[in-house]
Design a protein around this motif. Sequence first.
Motif, PDB file in Angstrom:
ATOM      1  N   HIS A   1     -50.838  55.783   1.888  1.00 20.32           N
ATOM      2  CA  HIS A   1     -51.786  56.895   1.942  1.00 20.32           C
ATOM      3  C   HIS A   1     -53.078  56.532   2.670  1.00 20.32           C
ATOM      4  CE1 HIS A   1     -54.485  55.199  -1.119  1.00 20.32           C
ATOM      5  NE2 HIS A   1     -53.415  54.888  -1.838  1.00 20.32           N
ATOM      6  N   GLY A   2     -53.978  57.511   2.755  1.00 19.03           N
ATOM      7  CA  GLY A   2     -55.224  57.345   3.484  1.00 19.03           C
ATOM      8  C   GLY A   2     -56.424  57.053   2.599  1.00 19.03           C
ATOM      9  N   PHE A   3     -57.603  57.117   3.212  1.00 19.32           N
ATOM     10  CA  PHE A   3     -58.869  56.781   2.563  1.00 19.32           C
ATOM     11  C   PHE A   3     -59.101  57.610   1.304  1.00 19.32           C
ATOM     12  CE2 PHE A   3     -63.358  57.871   1.960  1.00 19.32           C
ATOM     13  CZ  PHE A   3     -63.903  56.617   1.773  1.00 19.32           C
ATOM     14  N   ALA A   4     -59.331  56.912   0.181  1.00 22.12           N
ATOM     15  CA  ALA A   4     -59.677  57.542  -1.101  1.00 22.12           C
ATOM     16  C   ALA A   4     -58.629  58.539  -1.587  1.00 22.12           C
ATOM     17  CB  ALA A   4     -61.047  58.205  -1.026  1.00 22.12           C
ATOM     18  N   GLN A   5     -57.391  58.391  -1.123  1.00 24.43           N
ATOM     19  CA  GLN A   5     -56.301  59.244  -1.579  1.00 24.43           C
ATOM     20  C   GLN A   5     -55.445  58.460  -2.575  1.00 24.43           C
ATOM     21  OE1 GLN A   5     -56.289  62.597  -0.383  1.00 24.43           O
ATOM     22  NE2 GLN A   5     -58.277  61.810   0.269  1.00 24.43           N
ATOM     23  N   SER A   6     -54.192  58.806  -2.712  1.00 26.61           N
ATOM     24  CA  SER A   6     -53.311  58.096  -3.646  1.00 26.61           C
ATOM     25  C   SER A   6     -51.856  58.373  -3.278  1.00 26.61           C
ATOM     26  CB  SER A   6     -53.571  58.545  -5.088  1.00 26.61           C
ATOM     27  OG  SER A   6     -52.915  59.777  -5.350  1.00 26.61           O
ATOM     28  N   ARG A   7     -50.960  57.759  -4.027  1.00 25.84           N
ATOM     29  CA  ARG A   7     -49.534  57.986  -3.784  1.00 25.84           C
ATOM     30  C   ARG A   7     -49.156  59.436  -4.061  1.00 25.84           C
ATOM     31  NH1 ARG A   7     -49.847  56.120  -9.058  1.00 25.84           N
ATOM     32  NH2 ARG A   7     -48.141  56.684 -10.491  1.00 25.84           N
ATOM     33  N   GLN A   8     -50.014  60.163  -4.804  1.00 23.50           N
ATOM     34  CA  GLN A   8     -49.751  61.576  -5.076  1.00 23.50           C
ATOM     35  C   GLN A   8     -49.777  62.413  -3.794  1.00 23.50           C
ATOM     36  OE1 GLN A   8     -48.770  62.348  -8.056  1.00 23.50           O
ATOM     37  NE2 GLN A   8     -49.235  60.302  -8.842  1.00 23.50           N
ATOM     38  N   SER A   9     -50.401  61.890  -2.740  1.00 27.16           N
ATOM     39  CA  SER A   9     -50.411  62.612  -1.463  1.00 27.16           C
ATOM     40  C   SER A   9     -49.000  62.929  -0.985  1.00 27.16           C
ATOM     41  CB  SER A   9     -51.125  61.773  -0.387  1.00 27.16           C
ATOM     42  OG  SER A   9     -52.460  61.492  -0.738  1.00 27.16           O
TER      43      SER A   9
ATOM     44  N   TYR B   1     -71.165  62.555  -3.911  1.00 19.94           N
ATOM     45  CA  TYR B   1     -69.825  62.132  -3.519  1.00 19.94           C
ATOM     46  C   TYR B   1     -68.809  63.238  -3.759  1.00 19.94           C
ATOM     47  CZ  TYR B   1     -65.353  59.691  -3.511  1.00 19.94           C
ATOM     48  OH  TYR B   1     -64.039  59.318  -3.265  1.00 19.94           O
ATOM     49  N   ALA B   2     -68.905  63.918  -4.885  1.00 22.42           N
ATOM     50  CA  ALA B   2     -67.955  64.994  -5.187  1.00 22.42           C
ATOM     51  C   ALA B   2     -68.032  66.096  -4.142  1.00 22.42           C
ATOM     52  CB  ALA B   2     -68.229  65.557  -6.584  1.00 22.42           C
TER      53      ALA B   2
ATOM     54  N   VAL C   1     -61.729  67.088   1.982  1.00 18.22           N
ATOM     55  CA  VAL C   1     -60.395  67.634   1.705  1.00 18.22           C
ATOM     56  C   VAL C   1     -60.222  68.987   2.383  1.00 18.22           C
ATOM     57  CG1 VAL C   1     -58.881  68.533  -0.107  1.00 18.22           C
ATOM     58  CG2 VAL C   1     -60.115  66.381  -0.461  1.00 18.22           C
ATOM     59  N   GLU C   2     -61.245  69.817   2.327  1.00 17.67           N
ATOM     60  CA  GLU C   2     -61.159  71.147   2.938  1.00 17.67           C
ATOM     61  C   GLU C   2     -61.080  71.072   4.459  1.00 17.67           C
ATOM     62  OE1 GLU C   2     -64.546  73.087   1.255  1.00 17.67           O
ATOM     63  OE2 GLU C   2     -63.442  73.760  -0.535  1.00 17.67           O
TER      64      GLU C   2
ATOM     65  N   VAL D   1     -59.656  66.284  -4.936  1.00 12.14           N
ATOM     66  CA  VAL D   1     -61.028  65.832  -5.192  1.00 12.14           C
ATOM     67  C   VAL D   1     -61.071  64.966  -6.449  1.00 12.14           C
ATOM     68  CG1 VAL D   1     -63.364  66.585  -5.802  1.00 12.14           C
ATOM     69  CG2 VAL D   1     -62.104  67.767  -3.988  1.00 12.14           C
ATOM     70  N   GLN D   2     -60.348  65.366  -7.471  1.00 12.26           N
ATOM     71  CA  GLN D   2     -60.316  64.574  -8.700  1.00 12.26           C
ATOM     72  C   GLN D   2     -59.757  63.179  -8.445  1.00 12.26           C
ATOM     73  OE1 GLN D   2     -58.175  66.900 -11.613  1.00 12.26           O
ATOM     74  NE2 GLN D   2     -59.690  68.557 -11.573  1.00 12.26           N
ATOM     75  N   LEU D   3     -58.733  63.090  -7.608  1.00  8.83           N
ATOM     76  CA  LEU D   3     -58.174  61.781  -7.261  1.00  8.83           C
ATOM     77  C   LEU D   3     -59.186  60.948  -6.473  1.00  8.83           C
ATOM     78  CD1 LEU D   3     -54.540  62.820  -6.299  1.00  8.83           C
ATOM     79  CD2 LEU D   3     -55.186  61.331  -8.201  1.00  8.83           C
TER      80      LEU D   3
END
Length: 278
Positions: free
Chosen positions: A33-41, A161-162, A169-170, A186-188
Amino acid sequence: MIRTSFVEGAGGVRLAVSESGPASGAPSVLFVHGFAQSRQSWSRVLQGGLSRNHRLVALDLRGHGDSDKPEGEAPYVDGANFAGDLAAVIRQLGLERPVVVAWSYGGVVVGDYLRHHGDEALGGLFLVAASLKTGKPARALFGPGMMSNARGLLSEDADIYAAAARAFVEACPARSFPPALVDASVQLMQRVPVNVRRALLSRAEDYSAELERCRRPVVTLHGELDQVVLPAMSSDVVLASVRQGQSAWLAGVGHAPFIEATADFEAVLETFVVAARG
């Protein structure tokens, strides 16, 4: 069905991993995955049609998602750590010549792996709007979705940051994501500590030499309307460097083609995996 496990990465860092598809005897695909993302992507892809005949694996990078988050910046600035993490996942899960799918900042992780381990254990590289050049010399390769939000993404103030995470993301899709998807993303991102974010965006790297040495087939896939990592990253950096490079361009698509155009993404990837196995 998605299976979850943990792998011990470089320096004993625990890495969360999700899998779907056959546990053995099928072509392996490893998603980064990418910057500040997760496997949930990669959830849509892991639960999609590719899982019928492919072993699909996605990890949380160190500092992200459910993986360990060491303190300080050193664990994230030294590319040998990310390279070691990827090597550990491949080795401990017994992935045989996997095709590595790297999205966005995942290109840096793949570049680190090539620099420290070469390409012998890989089947091919599938680079999705992947950053293979970073830092000040590469600013022209990033669009307003990244550049306009970079300062906020580095902030230690939770509210700042939020807001920056939401704007980032948008900016990813060419057309708007559903509100629930934006909120979840955003929560991730809010789970990624400031030391991790600052370390990642402090790196200035150019993996052109590693791409030139790569003997495995490479495909770049880029949305033509990407405003985070500009299409020039694929055309002017990756394709200008690799020996066996091909490209796929998706019209009307932004920075997240596996979400915006899932069927097209899966079709291109499946064709590449079959070809890479020879």
